[in-house]
Design an enzyme around this catalytic site. Structure first.
Site, PDB file in Angstrom:
ATOM      1  N   HIS A 186       0.864  -1.316   0.004  1.00 13.45           N
ATOM      2  CA  HIS A 186       0.011  -0.036   0.002  1.00 13.45           C
ATOM      3  C   HIS A 186       0.772   1.261  -0.096  1.00 13.45           C
ATOM      4  O   HIS A 186       0.332   2.412  -0.220  1.00 13.45           O
ATOM      5  CB  HIS A 186      -0.972  -0.082   0.994  1.00 13.45           C
ATOM      6  CG  HIS A 186      -1.889  -1.072   1.144  1.00 13.45           C
ATOM      7  ND1 HIS A 186      -2.706  -1.346   0.177  1.00 13.45           N
ATOM      8  CD2 HIS A 186      -2.087  -2.032   1.951  1.00 13.45           C
ATOM      9  CE1 HIS A 186      -3.546  -2.126   0.537  1.00 13.45           C
ATOM     10  NE2 HIS A 186      -3.405  -2.780   1.676  1.00 13.45           N
ATOM     11  N   HIS A 207      -6.266  -7.212  -0.806  1.00 15.89           N
ATOM     12  CA  HIS A 207      -6.401  -5.999  -1.040  1.00 15.89           C
ATOM     13  C   HIS A 207      -5.429  -5.363  -2.046  1.00 15.89           C
ATOM     14  O   HIS A 207      -4.542  -6.033  -2.353  1.00 15.89           O
ATOM     15  CB  HIS A 207      -5.912  -5.043   0.371  1.00 15.89           C
ATOM     16  CG  HIS A 207      -6.713  -5.412   1.589  1.00 15.89           C
ATOM     17  ND1 HIS A 207      -6.222  -6.094   2.538  1.00 15.89           N
ATOM     18  CD2 HIS A 207      -7.899  -4.964   2.126  1.00 15.89           C
ATOM     19  CE1 HIS A 207      -7.266  -6.301   3.606  1.00 15.89           C
ATOM     20  NE2 HIS A 207      -8.053  -5.625   3.139  1.00 15.89           N
ATOM     21  N   ASP A 221      -4.790 -12.849   3.492  1.00 18.19           N
ATOM     22  CA  ASP A 221      -5.751 -12.351   3.737  1.00 18.19           C
ATOM     23  C   ASP A 221      -6.897 -12.583   2.905  1.00 18.19           C
ATOM     24  O   ASP A 221      -8.322 -12.106   3.212  1.00 18.19           O
ATOM     25  CB  ASP A 221      -5.913 -10.836   4.065  1.00 18.19           C
ATOM     26  CG  ASP A 221      -5.142 -10.092   3.281  1.00 18.19           C
ATOM     27  OD1 ASP A 221      -4.636 -10.559   2.082  1.00 18.19           O
ATOM     28  OD2 ASP A 221      -4.853  -8.944   3.549  1.00 18.19           O
TER      29      ASP A 221
HETATM   30 ZN   LIG Z   1      -4.204  -7.128   2.584  1.00 21.80          ZN
END
Ligand SMILES: [Zn+2]
Length: 358
Positions: free
Chosen positions: A165, A203, A290
Site C-alpha cells: 500500500h 487488498h 488475507d
Molecule cells: Zn491485505
C-alpha cells in the site's frame, strides 16, 4: 527453499488501529510473522537466514526521499516535542481540496501535522520501533532477491511490516516502504530485463500500482477484493491499465464477494497468462493470505488447499521467483497457509496435517 527473516520486525508493535470511530486491537502484529516463522521452521524444506544491510538508496529509487526522512526522524521528533502518546496517528489529511486554488502545501513544523502529509489512513500507527522494523523488512526483501539472483529458483522474504500500500510519497495500510516495488526496481536495474509483479493479497496494492503505473518495464498484476466494496477503495479497478508508456502493463482482476477457490483460480489463470506473455526471467510475488475465508478483514471464501494450487501454477511459469510477505490476519492458520503456498511453489506435496483445528 531459502527464507530470509529478521527478528527486528518485533520492534514494530502497534497496539491499536482506528475503525468505526474507535480504537480497536491492531491486526498487523508481531505474532503474524512469528507464526509464519514457526510453521516454516517445523518443515525441513526451509532454511533460514538473516538479511544483509542494503542502505537507503534502493528505497529512495522508489520513494520520495522526504518521506524516508520523515519516517526516520518522526519518533524522535514526536517525543522531543513533548508528545506523550505511544502511537502516532494522523488527525488531518492534506486532501488536494484543502488548499485548492491556494498554492502549494507547506510542510507543518510538527510531527502531529506533518504525518497527515504522508499517511493516508487511520490504520497505520507509528511506534518507537517502526522505522527500524520497516528498514529491516526492506533488507529482508532485498536479501531474498540477492539469493534468487545468485541462482535460487525461488526464495521467500518474511517481510513485516508489509509494503504494497506504500506509494512513492505516501504510506498507510500497515505499510511504510514498498518492499516488493523496491525489489522490482532493483531487478530491472540488475538484470536489465522487464519484471513482473503478481500481487495476491486480498487488498489491491495501490502503492505498487502507483509506483509503476507509467512504466512499460514492470508489469503489475493484482487479484483483490473489488475496490467498489474493499479497501483501499480508490484504486484497483479493472479499467486501470497503466498510463503513457505503461499502458497495458497493469492488470487488475477484482474478485467478487464470497469468491470460491474455483472462481479464484480462473482469475489467477488470466493473471498468469498476462505474466507469461510479458518479458523477463524474474517474478516478484506479493503474498497476502488475507484472501482466506476465515480472515477477519476479508470477504472471500478460499480454503487452505487453494494456496498449494496457486503456488503450483505460479511455479509452472518457470521464472525465478521472489516471494515477499504482505497481509494475512487469521493468525491461527496464517503460518500453515503460507507454508502450503510455498510448498506448492517449491514442488512439495499438499500436507494439511499441521493445520490447527481452531
Ligand atoms: Zn491485505
Amino acid at each position: 527453499m531459502r527464507v530470509v527473516h529478521s527478528p527486528r520486525h518485533r520492534s514494530h508493535d502497534p497496539k491499536h488501529e482506528l475503525a468505526d470511530g474507535e480504537a480497536i486491537d491492531a491486526y498487523e502484529v508481531p505474532e503474524r510473522a512469528e507464526s509464519i516463522r514457526r510453521s516454516l521452521a517445523a518443515d525441513g524444506a526451509f532454511t533460514f537466514e538473516e538479511p544483509t544491510e542494503h542502505g537507503a538508496e534502493p528505497i529512495t529509487l522508489v520513494h520520495d526521499p522526504a518521506m524516508l526522512a520523515f519516517l526516520e526522524t518522526a519518533w524522535h521528533d514526536w517525543v522531543s516535542s513533548g508528545e506523550t502518546a505511544d502511537e502516532i496517528f494522523p488527525d488531518t489529511f492534506v486532501l488536494p481540496a484543502l488548499r485548492e486554488g491556494m498554492g502549494p502545501v507547506r510542510a507543518p513544523g510538527t510531527v502531529r501535522g506533518a504525518v497527515g502529509m504522508w499517511c493516508f489512513d487511520t490504520a497505520t500507527p507509528m511506534v518507537e520501533g517502526t522505522y527500524a522494523a520497516a528498514r529491516a523488512a526492506v533488507d529482508v526483501a532485498l536479501t531474498a532477491m540477492d539469493l534468487a539472483l545468485g541462482g535460487e529458483p525461488s526464495t521467500y522474504g518474511l517481510c513485516r511490516p508489509p509494503g504494497h500500500h506504500a506509494a512513492r510519497a505516501m504510506f498507510g495500510g500497515y505499510c511504510f516502504f514498498n518492499n516488493a516495488a523496491i525489489v522490482a526496481e532493483q531487478l530491472t536495474r540488475q538484470t536489465g530485463e522487464p519484471v513482473a509483479i503478481l500481487d495476491v493479497d486480498y487488498h489491491h496494492g495501490n502503492g505498487t500500482q502507483q509506483i509503476f503505473y507509467g512504466r512499460a518495464d514492470v508489469l503489475y498484476v493484482s487479484l483483490h477484493g473489488d475496490p467498489d466494496r474493499a479497501y483501499p477503495y480508490f484504486a484497483g479497478f479493472a479499467d486501470e491499465t497503466g498510463a503513457d508508456a505503461g499502458e497495458g502493463a497493469n492488470l487488475n482482476l477484482p474478485l467478487p464477494l464470497g469468491c470460491s477457490n474455483e472462481e479464484y483460480l480462473a482469475h489467477l489463470d488470466r493473471g498468469l497468462e498476462a505474466i507469461a506473455g510479458f518479458g523477463g526471467s524474474t517474478l516478484v510475488v506479493s503474498l497476502g493470505i488475507d484472501t482466506y475465508g476465515r480472515d477477519p478483514i476479508c470477504d472471500l471464501a478460499l480454503t487452505t488447499e487453494v494456496y498449494h494450487e496457486v503456488g503450483r501454477r505460479v511455479a509452472a511459469l518457470g521464472r525465478t521467483t521472489v516471494v515477499l510477505q504482505e497481509g494475512g490476519y487469521f493468525v491461527p492458520h496464517l503460518g500453515e497457509n503460507v507454508r502450503t503456498w510455498l510448498r506448492g511453489l517449491d514442488g512439495g506435496g499438499l500436507d494439511l496435517s499441521a493445520l490447527p483445528d481452531v
